[in-house]
Design a protein around this motif. Sequence first.
Motif, short mmCIF file in Angstrom:
data_model
loop_
_atom_site.label_atom_id
_atom_site.label_comp_id
_atom_site.label_asym_id
_atom_site.label_seq_id
_atom_site.Cartn_x
_atom_site.Cartn_y
_atom_site.Cartn_z
N GLN A 195 -9.34 -4.08 -19.70
CA GLN A 195 -9.95 -4.62 -18.48
C GLN A 195 -9.10 -5.75 -17.91
N GLY A 196 -8.83 -5.67 -16.59
CA GLY A 196 -8.12 -6.75 -15.91
C GLY A 196 -9.12 -7.61 -15.16
N THR A 230 -11.24 -5.41 -10.21
CA THR A 230 -11.21 -5.12 -8.76
C THR A 230 -10.87 -3.65 -8.51
N GLY A 231 -10.68 -2.87 -9.55
CA GLY A 231 -10.38 -1.45 -9.40
C GLY A 231 -11.53 -0.74 -8.71
N LEU A 232 -11.21 0.34 -7.98
CA LEU A 232 -12.22 0.98 -7.14
C LEU A 232 -12.62 2.36 -7.63
N GLY A 267 -12.81 2.31 -13.69
CA GLY A 267 -12.13 2.52 -14.97
C GLY A 267 -12.12 1.34 -15.92
N ASP A 297 1.06 -6.15 -1.76
CA ASP A 297 0.14 -6.93 -0.92
C ASP A 297 -1.23 -6.26 -0.92
N GLY A 337 -0.77 0.32 -4.50
CA GLY A 337 0.11 0.48 -3.34
C GLY A 337 0.09 -0.76 -2.47
N GLY A 338 -0.89 -0.84 -1.59
CA GLY A 338 -1.03 -2.02 -0.73
C GLY A 338 -0.40 -1.84 0.63
N HIS A 359 -3.28 2.46 5.47
CA HIS A 359 -1.82 2.37 5.40
C HIS A 359 -1.17 3.61 6.01
N GLU A 369 -4.18 5.69 -3.88
CA GLU A 369 -3.66 4.49 -4.52
C GLU A 369 -4.66 3.84 -5.47
N HIS A 370 -5.85 4.40 -5.61
CA HIS A 370 -6.83 3.75 -6.48
C HIS A 370 -6.87 4.38 -7.87
#
Length: 463
Positions: A64-65, A68-70, A73, A128, A144-145, A375, A421-422
């Motif tokens: 776990q970070g 903010t992952g969508l 996971g 970003d 990605g960003g 994007h 990108e998620h």
Amino acid sequence: MSAAFFEEARAVVPMVTGEACAPYESDILEMRGKAAAVALPSSREEVQRLVQVAYRHRVTLVPQGNRTGLVGGAVADASGRQCTVSFSRMSRVRAFSAVNRSITVESGLRLSELNRFAEERDLHFPIDIGADPTVGGLLATNAGGSRLLKYGDVRRNVLGLEVVLPDAAGTVLDMARPLRKNNTGLDLKQLFVGGNGTLGIVTAASLALARVEKSRLSMFAAFRDYESAAEALPEFESAFGELLGSFEIMAADALRAVLEAFPALSMPLSPTCAPCFALIEVASAMPGLGAMFEQRGLETLQALSADGRVVDAALGAADRFWRIRDSLPLAAVREAVPLTFDVSFSRDALVPFLRDLGGWLDRTHPRLRRYEFGHFGDGGCHVIVAIPHACAADYPSMRQIALRSAIYERVMAHGGSFSAEHGLGPINMAYYRKLTSPSERATSAAVQTALDPQHVVGRCRYF
Ligand SMILES: Cc1cc2nc3c(=O)[nH]c(=O)nc-3n(C[C@H](O)[C@H](O)[C@H](O)COP(=O)(O)OP(=O)(O)OC[C@H]3O[C@@H](n4cnc5c(N)ncnc54)[C@H](O)[C@@H]3O)c2cc1C
């Protein structure tokens, strides 16, 4: 989870259980789970010993970070048998080289902290994102960003990784050397970039840094239609070459939602003047190019407005433009049940998809609202299909699932990706199984089985 696992794990790494797990049991999307325990390692050695214990007891670890992952996971499932591994205590900078433009950091360092360190040295990590993820999360999702067009995704900016494998020994792959070229075998680090928290636990990474940008031009342009915006993109690339950093599209409906949700945000152009808008940004690390950028930007916009493709435009005010762009997701999900889509296409297939989707939704689901933004420059697009509360009763979960499936079928028919990108997680694993070819799944599963036969790490199984 057995008491024996907990006792052995607690002897090698700080652990919390019960109420103390609550902060780690949900993410930014409010995906919830029940962790049997949360491990809080502060070193690679502690991660390694934890993996050894988990392997012996067949316990799954969920890295776990910053949550903010969508795709859900980063939180343990609802079984109460999985153990979360938070990297909040592993955020040290291990090495930095101005000459090599590189930094080696532990996985729990957040993007904002990384950039604070780098910017003091006139450098930055050029991914970003409108959130503050950790390095481990960025790597696992291959984020990605908004500046992918210029800098690429995380994969392109990773020089090396240190990974603990989920085997009996907790084997350490020490591949964190900050090398831009290294062809001494398979490029194993790339297996873990975009690995969605599977295959191994990333404990540290060497990242390439870029020079801080000193010259910038931000443009907010209104287009006659999506086709005109798509045609303008190569025109801006031809005017600015590789300095074109962002080309972010925003549908007029999405801008109107921002105006309603955040009336204090002042719009550079009226959302009623055109059906779609783009935030276009050009930047360079070379100082003193601002006037040239502005002149060339004006020339490009004028040429596009001569035949009516550009309807109106505003220059400058980068911060204000980005605040509008970054407010779009929040504004679009207000007062509705949102179905969100993170899709991508070959750039020439993006507008045909949006036309097809729009026509179909208008015909078959006329009461739903639709917001498109994202994007465009890299072929990506976020679509939010919003079910107003007034008709939510007509959209029970089975109908929502059918609607989501029908939209993904259209994405695939246009040659696109259903997760641009998620990445993959519990939210979209069922679609992975349905929409990815059997041969790709079998190959991915073979890799996973080779590295993690006991399913010690992560929420995804690629079968
Ligand atoms: C407002 C907002 C805007 C966003 N914009 C973008 C965007 O423009 N582009 C984009 O790509 N994403 C975007 N995201 C998504 C998100 O920020 C990224 O997915 C991010 O990379 C997740 O990082 P995290 O630290 O929060 O990871 P988490 O959510 O905690 O975890 C994500 C995944 O990484 C795994 N993981 C975490 N740490 C490790 C580790 N050390 N080793 C192995 N696996 C690990 C987890 O198990 C999980 O599978 C946005 C999110 C929000 C909320």
